[in-house]
Design an enzyme around this catalytic site. Sequence first.
Site, PDB file in Angstrom:
ATOM      1  CG  PHE D 117      17.519 -27.082  66.870  1.00 24.40           C
ATOM      2  CD1 PHE D 117      17.360 -26.436  68.079  1.00 24.40           C
ATOM      3  CD2 PHE D 117      18.773 -27.063  66.265  1.00 24.40           C
ATOM      4  CE1 PHE D 117      18.418 -25.787  68.687  1.00 24.40           C
ATOM      5  CE2 PHE D 117      19.841 -26.412  66.868  1.00 24.40           C
ATOM      6  CZ  PHE D 117      19.665 -25.777  68.076  1.00 24.40           C
ATOM      7  CD  GLN D 231      25.799 -26.486  59.775  1.00 24.89           C
ATOM      8  OE1 GLN D 231      26.025 -26.694  60.958  1.00 24.89           O
ATOM      9  NE2 GLN D 231      24.838 -27.093  59.122  1.00 24.89           N
ATOM     10  CG  HIS D 233      24.908 -21.014  63.042  1.00 27.68           C
ATOM     11  ND1 HIS D 233      24.023 -19.982  63.197  1.00 27.68           N
ATOM     12  CD2 HIS D 233      24.491 -22.004  63.855  1.00 27.68           C
ATOM     13  CE1 HIS D 233      23.102 -20.352  64.074  1.00 27.68           C
ATOM     14  NE2 HIS D 233      23.354 -21.572  64.491  1.00 27.68           N
ATOM     15  CG  LEU D 243      25.963 -19.805  67.460  1.00 25.87           C
ATOM     16  CD1 LEU D 243      25.910 -19.874  65.951  1.00 25.87           C
ATOM     17  CD2 LEU D 243      25.947 -21.171  68.055  1.00 25.87           C
ATOM     18  CD  GLU D 246      19.140 -24.112  63.822  1.00 23.85           C
ATOM     19  OE1 GLU D 246      20.316 -23.995  63.440  1.00 23.85           O
ATOM     20  OE2 GLU D 246      18.404 -25.018  63.472  1.00 23.85           O
ATOM     21  NE  ARG D 286      22.591 -24.694  62.401  1.00 22.87           N
ATOM     22  CZ  ARG D 286      23.149 -25.235  63.442  1.00 22.87           C
ATOM     23  NH1 ARG D 286      24.305 -25.858  63.327  1.00 22.87           N
ATOM     24  NH2 ARG D 286      22.592 -25.148  64.624  1.00 22.87           N
ATOM     25  CG  HIS D 354      28.296 -23.470  63.473  1.00 21.95           C
ATOM     26  ND1 HIS D 354      28.660 -22.924  64.681  1.00 21.95           N
ATOM     27  CD2 HIS D 354      27.283 -24.331  63.738  1.00 21.95           C
ATOM     28  CE1 HIS D 354      27.900 -23.450  65.642  1.00 21.95           C
ATOM     29  NE2 HIS D 354      27.067 -24.309  65.098  1.00 21.95           N
ATOM     30  NE  ARG D 389      26.355 -29.422  62.948  1.00 24.87           N
ATOM     31  CZ  ARG D 389      26.010 -28.762  64.066  1.00 24.87           C
ATOM     32  NH1 ARG D 389      25.580 -29.418  65.113  1.00 24.87           N
ATOM     33  NH2 ARG D 389      26.128 -27.456  64.130  1.00 24.87           N
TER      34      ARG D 389
HETATM   35  C1  LIG Z   1      29.282 -22.017  69.046  1.00 19.36           C
HETATM   36  C2  LIG Z   1      28.852 -23.415  68.727  1.00 19.36           C
HETATM   37  C3  LIG Z   1      27.569 -23.823  69.021  1.00 19.36           C
HETATM   38  C4  LIG Z   1      27.157 -25.132  68.744  1.00 19.36           C
HETATM   39  N1  LIG Z   1      25.882 -25.496  69.059  1.00 19.36           N
HETATM   40  C5  LIG Z   1      25.499 -26.773  68.810  1.00 19.36           C
HETATM   41  C6  LIG Z   1      24.183 -27.213  69.170  1.00 19.36           C
HETATM   42  O1  LIG Z   1      23.396 -26.452  69.698  1.00 19.36           O
HETATM   43  N2  LIG Z   1      23.839 -28.488  68.916  1.00 19.36           N
HETATM   44  C7  LIG Z   1      24.705 -29.353  68.348  1.00 19.36           C
HETATM   45  O2  LIG Z   1      24.340 -30.496  68.182  1.00 19.36           O
HETATM   46  N3  LIG Z   1      25.949 -28.980  68.023  1.00 19.36           N
HETATM   47  C8  LIG Z   1      26.366 -27.709  68.230  1.00 19.36           C
HETATM   48  N4  LIG Z   1      27.631 -27.325  67.883  1.00 19.36           N
HETATM   49  C9  LIG Z   1      28.559 -28.311  67.371  1.00 19.36           C
HETATM   50  C10 LIG Z   1      29.095 -29.172  68.495  1.00 19.36           C
HETATM   51  O3  LIG Z   1      29.229 -28.411  69.667  1.00 19.36           O
HETATM   52  C11 LIG Z   1      30.450 -29.760  68.214  1.00 19.36           C
HETATM   53  O4  LIG Z   1      30.427 -30.365  66.979  1.00 19.36           O
HETATM   54  C12 LIG Z   1      30.833 -30.795  69.230  1.00 19.36           C
HETATM   55  O5  LIG Z   1      30.758 -30.249  70.508  1.00 19.36           O
HETATM   56  C13 LIG Z   1      32.193 -31.334  68.990  1.00 19.36           C
HETATM   57  O6  LIG Z   1      32.588 -32.128  70.080  1.00 19.36           O
HETATM   58  P1  LIG Z   1      33.915 -32.946  70.055  1.00 19.36           P
HETATM   59  O7  LIG Z   1      33.979 -33.726  71.301  1.00 19.36           O
HETATM   60  O8  LIG Z   1      34.019 -33.675  68.781  1.00 19.36           O
HETATM   61  O9  LIG Z   1      35.080 -31.856  70.015  1.00 19.36           O
HETATM   62  P2  LIG Z   1      35.507 -30.695  71.021  1.00 19.36           P
HETATM   63  O10 LIG Z   1      34.535 -30.459  72.084  1.00 19.36           O
HETATM   64  O11 LIG Z   1      35.909 -29.564  70.176  1.00 19.36           O
HETATM   65  O12 LIG Z   1      36.773 -31.302  71.733  1.00 19.36           O
HETATM   66  C14 LIG Z   1      37.984 -31.471  71.095  1.00 19.36           C
HETATM   67  C15 LIG Z   1      38.973 -31.979  72.100  1.00 19.36           C
HETATM   68  O13 LIG Z   1      40.155 -32.367  71.454  1.00 19.36           O
HETATM   69  C16 LIG Z   1      41.264 -31.842  72.088  1.00 19.36           C
HETATM   70  N5  LIG Z   1      42.324 -31.684  71.115  1.00 19.36           N
HETATM   71  C17 LIG Z   1      42.244 -31.125  69.901  1.00 19.36           C
HETATM   72  N6  LIG Z   1      43.449 -31.167  69.302  1.00 19.36           N
HETATM   73  C18 LIG Z   1      44.295 -31.778  70.157  1.00 19.36           C
HETATM   74  C19 LIG Z   1      45.671 -32.115  70.136  1.00 19.36           C
HETATM   75  N7  LIG Z   1      46.437 -31.814  69.085  1.00 19.36           N
HETATM   76  N8  LIG Z   1      46.219 -32.728  71.189  1.00 19.36           N
HETATM   77  C20 LIG Z   1      45.464 -33.017  72.274  1.00 19.36           C
HETATM   78  N9  LIG Z   1      44.158 -32.717  72.364  1.00 19.36           N
HETATM   79  C21 LIG Z   1      43.587 -32.108  71.317  1.00 19.36           C
HETATM   80  C22 LIG Z   1      40.784 -30.562  72.675  1.00 19.36           C
HETATM   81  O14 LIG Z   1      41.573 -30.189  73.754  1.00 19.36           O
HETATM   82  C23 LIG Z   1      39.383 -30.953  73.117  1.00 19.36           C
HETATM   83  O15 LIG Z   1      39.440 -31.557  74.376  1.00 19.36           O
HETATM   84  C24 LIG Z   1      28.043 -26.020  68.141  1.00 19.36           C
HETATM   85  C25 LIG Z   1      29.333 -25.607  67.842  1.00 19.36           C
HETATM   86  C26 LIG Z   1      29.734 -24.321  68.111  1.00 19.36           C
HETATM   87  C27 LIG Z   1      31.114 -23.888  67.748  1.00 19.36           C
END
Ligand SMILES: Cc1cc2nc3c(=O)[nH]c(=O)nc-3n(C[C@H](O)[C@H](O)[C@H](O)COP(=O)(O)OP(=O)(O)OC[C@H]3O[C@@H](n4cnc5c(N)ncnc54)[C@H](O)[C@@H]3O)c2cc1C
Lengths: 129, 112, 247, 582
Positions: D117, D231, D233, D243, D246, D286, D354, D389
Amino acid sequence: MTRRPYVRPLHPHWWLRDRRQFLYIVREGTSVFVGLYSAILMDGLIRLAQGREAWETYLAALSSPLGVTVQVICLAFAAFHAVTWFGVTPKAMPPLLVKGEPIPARTIIRGHFILWAVLSLAVLLVLGG
Amino acid sequence: MTKSNEPFVWMPFGAGGMVAALVTPALILATGVLLPLGLLDLSYDHIRALAAGWIGKLIILTLVALPAWHAAHRIQATAHDLGWGGGLGLKRVCYGTATFVAAVSLIALLKL
Amino acid sequence: MSETITIRVLRYDPDKDAEPRFDDFIVPYRDEWVVLDALAYIKEVLDPSLAYRGSCHMAVCGSCGMMINRQPKLACHSFIRDYRGQLVTVEPLDHFPIERDLIVDQDGFIEKLSSLYPYLVTEHDKPLSEGPNLQTPAQLAAFRPFTQCINCLLCYAACPQVAINEAFSGPAALAIAHRYNRDSRDSGEELRSEITDSHHGVWDCTFVGACSEVCPKNVDPAAAIQRTKISASFRWLKARLLPGGTP
Amino acid sequence: MDVIVTDIAIVGAGGAGLRAAIEVAEQNPSLKIALISKVFPMRSHTVAAEGGAAGVVKPNDSFDLHFDDTVSGGDWLCDQDAVDLFVRAAPEELTRMEHWGCPWSRDADGRVAVRAFGGMKTERTWYAADKSGFHMLHTLFQTSLKYPSITRYDEFYSTELLVEEKRCTGLVAIELRSGKLVAFRAKAVILATGGAGRVFPFTTNGAIKTGDGMAMAYRAGVPLKDMEFVQYHPTGLPGTGILITEGARGEGGLLTNRDGYRYLQDYGLGPPDPWPRNKAMELGPRDRLSQAFWHEQQKGRTVETPFGDAVNLDIRHLGEKKIDERLPMVRELAISYVGIDPVHAPIPVRPVVHYTMGGIDTDIDAATPLPGLFAAGECACVSINGANRLGSNSLAEILVFGARAGRSAIAFAQANPHGSERAAKARADEAQAKIRALFLNDGTESAPALRRAMNETMESGVGIFRTEESLQQSCAVLADLRTRFAQVRLEDRSNVFNTDLVQVLELGAMLDVAQTMAEAALTRTESRGSHQRLDYPKRDDEDFLAHSIASYSSGERPAIGSRNVVITRSRPGERIYGGGGS
Ligand SMILES: Cc1cc2nc3c(=O)[nH]c(=O)nc-3n(C[C@H](O)[C@H](O)[C@H](O)COP(=O)(O)OP(=O)(O)OC[C@H]3O[C@@H](n4cnc5c(N)ncnc54)[C@H](O)[C@@H]3O)c2cc1C
Ligand code: SF4
Ligand code: F3S
Ligand code: FES
């Protein structure tokens, strides 16, 4: 509160509104004719047991215009049943692995068609004596 | 949740579907097309001979009874789908008829 | 944004409407637009009260299932260019209660899924110190297709049995149960069979097959269910024929 | 108004929130957990992650190497105690995911496979084909169904925290299906609400990534840390911003400009080996890759597409079989959204917003400065990501710090009683009144127009490259937008699934978050990681080896302070990629 989910009833003619659902009902409908033909065969067995004469009348009935019409319809539906049945066989059996790779669905379906041809030929040969 | 006894009707249904697909079309072709056309002669002696042995009887019974069961199963299910009753009554009629077809065929075969 | 398309949307606001009705919107669109973009345009420019679900725009979060010209589809994966010159009718997913406009109540699905022990069931907890289990690519391949379900519920909208038998577990939930049953690390099949083998488990399915045809992720729930029927039949036979089996 | 009393309330049911919930349920089944999410858990944006999650497993790898990659990748803005803890816990957490059934891709001998990666010295990224986040999220969600102590509140939109005597005692949320306001009284609250990419117009982030939790914490007096670090991407599809993982480059994909030239070699990332070399060329970090794109664009060497400038991502040489096996989703997406089959033609790509490195200020135990409030995942800033990141660190981060947040919340909930019911009710009534005001007052400002203006100013002023002037301008625009937001007009006055209301509230959150990004960027007069100032092109460790700390001051611009970075053993050095790195 104001939440008031609305349930749309299943359309009374749901199966006529969608090609896929229509074909499903036709597929299931084939069974009427499969069943009918089983009844015809049952009748044949009764006649066979009753003796030569009864059997001859039975054969005549089979060859009558009505008999032929009914059976041709049965044949059409039975063939449709067969085609649809073979089409779903890959889904209806556990995946067969050859050297770790599952046999592709197309191959399984083709295999059934080949078996169909072989068995059909066998039936005709046996009946033909 | 209690497990269903559906396999009891479903397994013969599946087998019947397979028989109806693999063999029934050829049978109809024989009795409904080739026979009337005079291309096939289903003489009394020949057919009796086919049904003489145990194996013959068994095969014939299978060819009649399983597709009948298959049909019974599908008809009651489709009636349910289409909202035509489809209750226990209909089930009884359908599977009952199929059982009747099987029983009569068996008796006829045994009489040969 | 030269071309336009007419989008007919089923509307229902429980605060105002006794029952659903249709609204037509004329939407100018670009070539890469999907129906979800058109809905966003409607909400932003034409009618902010339009309610629908959608998030990822990449066919992976499963939020945006709806009926598009009577077919269950992901709105983010249905290109408007494919409907050029047609009237596009957008309705909420069939067979679910409509909360508002294109939003349906999905709680029933979550309950059905939850009842099926949709997680790895093991006899003992494996300590972390033992590291990951071994699983060969072939063992993985045996259940991988059934892990692809995004819970979009298109299959529920396509399956007439879901509408006819309210309690039917339904294609996606059963596919996920099958996913775990086929996982070489799992030993929960017996547990799940309490539900899968019951009447409203696999036996409500009449193998319509529509579920697999509409599935955007090629999960093939129809196959999962048929294979479960076969295992269920073996379990049934075993319980009756083998000594010690409890009928 | 309904009041729900629980022990621990978790806002957000993405990877971090679910992991936290399971941790609490496993460690102390007697604690009641309320898991609140504005979408069904499996719709959370973790679902979109493709590439994988980093954790040391290979014998030739070590925690130190992962540490070094992360710290240098983050341009020395990471807190090194946090990184240390993170790299050690990551493999355990990923193994736990395996034990819960996550369908990780495998080597022929049955062991979990790892891939290369960007910015990582060796292969240490665990992956499940190219749907790693999807599989992790569904595994976590389905596993969470095992625990009776977790009660889910799906499609509840949380609007604010309940704070009583400098302690967080719960939160307020709207039940979307009824429009009812619900007060959750909890002994401890965990925010796991994800990132805020939606403040920019062109992003890989789903519509739900609007920074709500960051804004909730910020308004409750918890500072936001390092918000200027956003960031890009390098490989998003032009037009939609979808996306291309990577992983495509990890498998050997090449980036070329309009002349078919692998331009990255001109930006200190060479030599251009024909095979993928870790931390070089296409597998550089990135920020560097996105910046190289910008330079190519300035030189007029990018490819023009109907959706703007792009460069080519070429995976043709991998062949159809490998593409279908390793990168099926990449192929599917490219065919659907840009009409290109990567088996036969290169995919046009461009940098796209991203990930938000910054977030709610937490310590290594996921605790915020506000007692009783914890945060984890993308909404939090621990900080292991520093100024940039590394790909695949955040999927591991949501597990490691999700679990830690769970444990910290348990400890807090066991040691502290509930806040007072009266205070909670009073605060919730205030929240109710604010929302009612939106329904009753006829505002004059259109929410979509404000959002567009915010998006535009973020892209033009706070993008890949920034200047004093561009930032000044954006800060002014954002301040103005925030004032105008006070007059925002709610168009939809219905109770059930009022998504217009949700969008208005999300816009409010985004404006707050955007403002901290722009203001912190203005204050940081150096270039570091993803924060690049054309007017201050050099890193300045003298003055800026420090986190920016943005604090809320009601109605006004945020106050930007700073805090020293925790350095344990890695002194800031030069970030070396390409041939010089190995
Ligand atoms: C397209 C893409 C590809 C990626 N690929 C990678 C990868 O390959 N490897 C890697 O390490 N990272 C990757 N990332 C980054 C990584 O996926 C995210 O940083 C990570 O999944 C975030 O997880 P989280 O649990 O913090 O938030 P999220 O999964 O975004 O969850 C947020 C939660 O909060 C809830 N929420 C938000 N606001 C409110 C509110 N006001 N009231 C109630 N609930 C709320 C939502 O409903 C959701 O359940 C990628 C990101 C993207 C966008
Ligand atoms: S099985 Fe397919 S159609 Fe059904 S919910 Fe899953 S992904 Fe959607
Ligand atoms: S459409 Fe329905 S009936 Fe069975 S095969 Fe699929 S679940
Ligand atoms: S928006 Fe996520 S599946 Fe369509």
